[in-house]
Design a protein around this motif. Structure first.
Motif, PDB file in Angstrom:
ATOM      1  N   UNK A  13       0.944  -1.064  -0.061  1.00 37.51           N
ATOM      2  CA  UNK A  13      -0.025  -0.115  -0.183  1.00 37.51           C
ATOM      3  C   UNK A  13       0.760   1.524  -0.013  1.00 37.51           C
ATOM      4  N   UNK A  14       0.289   2.332  -0.571  1.00 38.28           N
ATOM      5  CA  UNK A  14       0.740   3.583  -0.444  1.00 38.28           C
ATOM      6  C   UNK A  14      -0.209   4.527  -0.509  1.00 38.28           C
ATOM      7  N   UNK A  15      -0.593   4.940   0.849  1.00 44.86           N
ATOM      8  CA  UNK A  15      -1.864   5.764   0.850  1.00 44.86           C
ATOM      9  C   UNK A  15      -1.512   7.123   1.370  1.00 44.86           C
ATOM     10  N   UNK A  16      -2.581   8.109   1.258  1.00 49.40           N
ATOM     11  CA  UNK A  16      -2.460   9.598   1.951  1.00 49.40           C
ATOM     12  C   UNK A  16      -3.273   9.558   2.842  1.00 49.40           C
ATOM     13  N   UNK A  17      -3.317  10.849   3.731  1.00 51.72           N
ATOM     14  CA  UNK A  17      -4.093  11.315   4.763  1.00 51.72           C
ATOM     15  C   UNK A  17      -4.658  12.551   4.348  1.00 51.72           C
ATOM     16  N   UNK A  18      -5.569  13.001   4.969  1.00 50.11           N
ATOM     17  CA  UNK A  18      -6.255  14.350   4.941  1.00 50.11           C
ATOM     18  C   UNK A  18      -5.862  15.499   5.938  1.00 50.11           C
ATOM     19  N   UNK A  50      -6.521   6.060   1.389  1.00 48.51           N
ATOM     20  CA  UNK A  50      -5.583   6.005   2.403  1.00 48.51           C
ATOM     21  C   UNK A  50      -4.725   4.794   2.171  1.00 48.51           C
ATOM     22  N   UNK A  51      -5.140   4.013   0.802  1.00 49.33           N
ATOM     23  CA  UNK A  51      -4.060   2.797   0.524  1.00 49.33           C
ATOM     24  C   UNK A  51      -3.450   3.143  -0.864  1.00 49.33           C
ATOM     25  N   UNK A  52      -3.970   4.025  -1.656  1.00 50.93           N
ATOM     26  CA  UNK A  52      -3.252   4.208  -2.985  1.00 50.93           C
ATOM     27  C   UNK A  52      -3.081   5.719  -3.231  1.00 50.93           C
ATOM     28  N   UNK A  53      -3.454   6.568  -2.451  1.00 54.71           N
ATOM     29  CA  UNK A  53      -3.634   7.969  -2.750  1.00 54.71           C
ATOM     30  C   UNK A  53      -2.080   8.747  -2.998  1.00 54.71           C
ATOM     31  N   UNK A  54      -1.103   7.793  -2.505  1.00 49.37           N
ATOM     32  CA  UNK A  54       0.372   8.598  -2.491  1.00 49.37           C
ATOM     33  C   UNK A  54       0.896   8.200  -3.842  1.00 49.37           C
ATOM     34  N   UNK A  55       0.356   7.023  -4.486  1.00 43.94           N
ATOM     35  CA  UNK A  55       1.111   6.585  -5.640  1.00 43.94           C
ATOM     36  C   UNK A  55       1.661   7.362  -6.472  1.00 43.94           C
ATOM     37  N   UNK A  56       0.757   8.343  -6.964  1.00 37.23           N
ATOM     38  CA  UNK A  56       1.366   9.447  -8.086  1.00 37.23           C
ATOM     39  C   UNK A  56       2.551  10.202  -7.642  1.00 37.23           C
ATOM     40  N   UNK A  57       2.612  10.595  -6.236  1.00 35.21           N
ATOM     41  CA  UNK A  57       3.537  11.351  -5.754  1.00 35.21           C
ATOM     42  C   UNK A  57       4.973  10.607  -5.431  1.00 35.21           C
ATOM     43  N   UNK A  58       4.799   9.235  -5.176  1.00 32.88           N
ATOM     44  CA  UNK A  58       6.006   8.326  -4.592  1.00 32.88           C
ATOM     45  C   UNK A  58       6.479   7.590  -5.646  1.00 32.88           C
TER      46      UNK A  58
END
Length: 548
Positions: free
Chosen positions: A36-41, A75-83
């Protein structure tokens, strides 16, 4: 990681100090796989969202073999475009998550660059010394999975987000037999979801929510009704459609994310028997008693459709007195104030608010204590690592597991290097686990100078002062302030400016300029802060300009 990287290790880079930002690393003899590679708000000080820092991943890029995605929530995929552009590894995901990831990447022109491998159940993916099998689990988005990760040192069961639902209205049940099979083989470690640990028993299922929504919508025959929920909860969207249809209403979706979810769901084979949802532009032309509007923003997100509607800023929808707003969701810890603020705005406009406290209109996709203990029964792990929660959640989960009889438990923190080789988990070291904020088109450290400065600006205001220095004499030319005086306080501001002019002449005449005026600036800043502290009880951010 030197010697601390030997054997089998688990490293959380996000998800163990908060709910969200899930990013986990498994290391076996310097081979890395990510889960996983997620984001937070986080909407504070101009932040749009937050992600785990990829600093350690970049350092170890050559060792990373793959990213495995358990399901499609942000919260499990939201950071993929950044990382992902910084590490460039293959991504393994089931079909629905793969479509969601591909859509997200297309917004960054990355969709054709990223290798996404679609995986099926009952197949093992061999990556270096790791063998990974996806196991279906019930959750609030389709095709969610636990991962059975087999290594030479033992089997890890990474739960993902899950629950037990014997009668799901969408998708299939959790594969309990498959979990038990791994339990029979011997599970070294269970790395497990802690989100719902404060609920002792299962809090109902989606079929209960569907029945209650049908009844609730039928109760308000003459009112216009809104439902707000998570966009990615396809079962809930389907329940809203059924509730609308059963009560002679048409479903209208408000917000781009809901239209996107509908498109991806149909592309993935879901909603095949449901006609296209109506667009929000049609809502005003329909009889209010004949529509059910679904909108995003149940967590108080500032740019969501609900936030715009509640603040009378939506381009096509205006609230009316006696509208009904149904919050068909739980409040994620940390979002309480944002949700209350939106509910207050709705109440001011005469909207009746219904939440899960009034009626059972939400079912969690995460396990209660009862469900956790059932999972322990199935897999009988040697050790437990609780994840996916704040500190309270992780400690409560550990307490439940200890009472159950699991002896080897370790509560992690983001950045811990946890050795799993051997019979007992232990912290073998630590690595950097900072948080970055997406701020415009930049990634900025949450603990860096930018946000410290913004916090100071928002808390204390700004005083910008221009001084003229000539032949050892210092004179105040002007002062401009932000966040310190009301418009009606012009007299007070003038008084402070006069005091400041006198003190500058008295204290700074004859002062040494120093290199580039730095010495004089420093003395002036201290003086200005002291005067404001005496007069206003605040030490503002001070900007000093010197002209000669």
């Amino acid at each position: 990681m030197s010697k601390q990287g030997e054997g089998l290790n688990f490293i959380p880079l996000g998800g163990c100090s908060e709910i969200g930002m899930n990013l986990y690393v498994y290391v076996y003899n310097d081979q890395w796989i990510l889960v996983d590679m997620g984001m937070g708000f986080d909407g504070n000080f101009g932040r749009e969202l937050i992600i785990p820092s990829p600093e350690e991943l970049i350092k170890n890029k050559s060792k990373i073999k793959a990213l495995f995605v358990t399901h499609s929530h942000e919260d499990h995929i939201g950071a993929i475009p950044y990382i992902w552009p910084k590490i460039e590894c293959p991504i393994y995901a089931r079909s629905f998550a793969a479509e969601m990831i591909r859509d997200k990447l297309s917004q960054f022109d990355l969709d054709k660059r990223v290798p996404i491998i679609r995986v099926s159940l009952n197949k093992k993916i061999e990556v270096g010394d790791f063998s990974v099998e996806f196991i279906h689990v019930a959750h609030s988005t389709p095709e969610s999975s636990a991962l059975a990760i087999t290594t030479p040192d033992g089997i890890i069961l990474h739960s993902g987000d899950w629950r037990i639902d014997d009668d799901p209205v969408f998708g299939s049940k959790t594969e309990e037999e498959k979990l038990k099979k791994y339990g029979d083989m011997g599970v070294l470690a269970l790395v497990c979801d802690s989100t719902n640990v404060f609920k002792d028993q299962q809090q109902g299922t989606e079929i209960d929510v569907r029945r209650n929504l049908i009844e609730l919508v039928g109760k308000y025959k003459k009112n216009r009704i809104f439902v707000t929920c998570f966009a990615s909860n396809l079962a809930r969207l389907e329940s809203c459609y059924v509730a609308a249809k059963e009560n002679g209403r048409q479903l209208v979706v408000v917000g781009r994310s809901l239209k996107k979810i509908e498109r991806i769901a149909k592309l993935s084979g879901y909603f095949s028997e449901i006609p296209a949802f109506l667009d929000e532009r049609k809502a005003n032309s329909l009889d209010p008693s004949k529509v059910l509007l679904v909108c995003t923003g149940s967590q108080g997100e500032s740019n969501s459709a609900l936030s715009k509607i509640a603040n009378d800023a939506h381009k096509s929808i205006r609230l009316k007195k006696d509208d009904i707003m149904i919050f068909s969701s739980r409040v994620i810890p940390g979002n309480e104030k944002a949700v209350i603020d939106i509910q207050n705005s709705l109440a001011e406009r005469g909207v009746r608010i219904i939440t899960s406290l009034d009626c059972k209109i939400h079912a969690s996709g995460h396990p209660s204590q009862e469900e956790l203990e059932h999972l322990y029964d199935l897999i009988r792990p040697n050790m437990l690592i609780p994840i996916h929660g704040g500190k309270l959640h992780l400690h409560k989960h550990a307490e439940i597991a200890e009472e159950y009889g699991i002896k080897n438990i370790l509560i992690p923190e983001d950045g811990d290097v946890i050795r799993l080789s051997g019979g007992k988990p232990e912290i073998a070291g630590g690595i950097s686990a900072r948080t970055l904020a997406v701020d415009g088109n930049k990634l900025i450290p949450l603990d860096g100078a930018v946000y410290r400065q913004r916090e100071a600006l928002s808390s204390n205001g700004v005083a910008s002062v221009c001084l003229k220095c000539s032949r050892g004499l210092v004179k105040l030319l002007n002062m401009t302030c932000w966040g310190l005086f009301e418009e009606s306080e012009r007299i007070e501001m003038t008084d402070i400016q006069n005091d400041l002019a006198s003190e500058i002449k008295l204290s700074l005449d004859g002062a040494q300029m120093g290199k580039s005026g730095d010495k004089l600036k420093s003395q002036a800043e201290k003086l200005i802060k002291t005067i404001f502290l005496d007069a206003r009880g605040k030490k503002p951010v001070v900007i000093v300009h010197i002209v000669e």
